[in-house]
Design an enzyme around this catalytic site. Structure first.
Site, PDB file in Angstrom:
ATOM      1  N   ASP A  83      54.292  18.986  21.702  1.00 40.43           N
ATOM      2  CA  ASP A  83      55.480  18.541  20.987  1.00 40.43           C
ATOM      3  C   ASP A  83      55.060  17.724  19.774  1.00 40.43           C
ATOM      4  O   ASP A  83      54.586  16.587  19.923  1.00 40.43           O
ATOM      5  CB  ASP A  83      56.345  17.701  21.934  1.00 40.43           C
ATOM      6  CG  ASP A  83      57.654  17.246  21.314  1.00 40.43           C
ATOM      7  OD1 ASP A  83      57.875  17.482  20.106  1.00 40.43           O
ATOM      8  OD2 ASP A  83      58.468  16.649  22.049  1.00 40.43           O
ATOM      9  N   TYR A 128      69.003  17.164   9.547  1.00 43.73           N
ATOM     10  CA  TYR A 128      68.104  18.246   9.109  1.00 43.73           C
ATOM     11  C   TYR A 128      67.927  18.182   7.594  1.00 43.73           C
ATOM     12  O   TYR A 128      66.796  18.220   7.091  1.00 43.73           O
ATOM     13  CB  TYR A 128      68.698  19.586   9.529  1.00 43.73           C
ATOM     14  CG  TYR A 128      67.881  20.787   9.098  1.00 43.73           C
ATOM     15  CD1 TYR A 128      66.810  21.225   9.859  1.00 43.73           C
ATOM     16  CD2 TYR A 128      68.201  21.493   7.940  1.00 43.73           C
ATOM     17  CE1 TYR A 128      66.053  22.327   9.471  1.00 43.73           C
ATOM     18  CE2 TYR A 128      67.454  22.599   7.551  1.00 43.73           C
ATOM     19  CZ  TYR A 128      66.385  23.006   8.320  1.00 43.73           C
ATOM     20  OH  TYR A 128      65.646  24.101   7.921  1.00 43.73           O
TER      21      TYR A 128
END
Length: 260
Positions: free
Chosen positions: A64, A164
């Site tokens: 991750d 984002y």
């Protein structure tokens, strides 16, 4: 390109066969590079991407990137698998809708934190690992290439996924900051800002009534395919005077759908 001179490339977020990351991995492998394909957890998908790459010497790395404890291990695994890394392409990203007017407070915090951890901080941490790898290697840092995969949304805004858009704008700025810092070390840094791209994640939207409007936004009459982005990235990562001179650039790749 001989095995002794092939470039060694780490591409994060490259485990979706129809995604931009997998296309970037494929274009580099076609050039003769050895590629480390990164995935977060779906090793079967990552292994499928690796198996489809032309040539040999490719490897899969897992972890991750949004976890600062895992990011150095991901990079170290790429170094171990490839024998070193000459090119880093930061492509990992999460994109989860969270409109400000309708998202509950706790969810809002969680999604902002996760998005920035993966998209921006993950890119920053892996970039640190990459730079220190280059500075410490016997042959020196010259020829190192670092590319951020940003987004058109970093310029025009993302009303339903503001974290984002903010993270991608941050990636553009990070690329330019590092380009200035790393120029004396002859490490070139750039970013690409793709627009709407056809992948397995976007295909349902393209198949909906919204699809016609999305395509109509593009004067060229089509949206991007992942390889359109990958070929631009591969130009930046080449060990050439031209790609080095492009350091600090943020290249729009949106078919003239957004100009600024």
């Amino acid at each position: 390109m001989t095995a002794d001179h092939r470039r060694r490339v780490l591409v994060t977020g490259a485990s979706r066969t129809t995604g931009i990351g997998a296309a970037i991995a494929a274009v580099h492998a076609e050039r003769g590079d050895a590629v480390a394909v990164h995935c977060r957890a779906d090793t079967a998908a990552g292994e499928a991407v690796v198996a489809a790459l032309p040539g040999d010497g490719h490897t899969l790395v897992v972890g991750d990137v949004g976890d600062p404890e895992q990011a150095p291990r991901i990079f170290d695994d790429a170094v171990a698998g490839l024998g070193g890394v000459d090119v880093l392409v930061n492509n990992s990203a999460v994109h989860i809708e969270h409109p400000v007017a309708t998202t509950p407070w706790e969810e809002w915090q969680q999604l902002w934190r996760r998005t920035l951890d993966v998209n921006l901080l993950g890119a920053a941490h892996l970039s640190w690992c990459f730079v220190h790898h280059l500075l410490g290697r016997p042959e020196g840092s010259r020829g190192g290439r670092l590319v951020m995969v940003g987004s058109r949304g970093g310029y025009r805004g993302e009303p339903d996924v503001p974290a984002y858009g903010a993270s991608k704008a941050g990636m553009h700025a990070l690329a330019q900051s590092l380009a200035v810092a790393l120029g004396p070390h002859r490490i070139a840094v750039a970013a690409v800002a793709p627009g709407f791209t056809r992948t397995d994640l976007t295909q349902p939207l393209l198949d909906s009534p919204e699809g016609e409007r999305i395509i109509a936004d593009h004067p060229i009459g089509r949206i991007a395919e992942p390889r359109d982005v990958a070929e631009a990235v591969a130009w930046f990562t080449a060990d050439s005077p031209g790609s080095e001179w492009a350091t600090g650039a943020v290249l729009d790749l949106n078919g003239a759908s957004y100009l600024h």
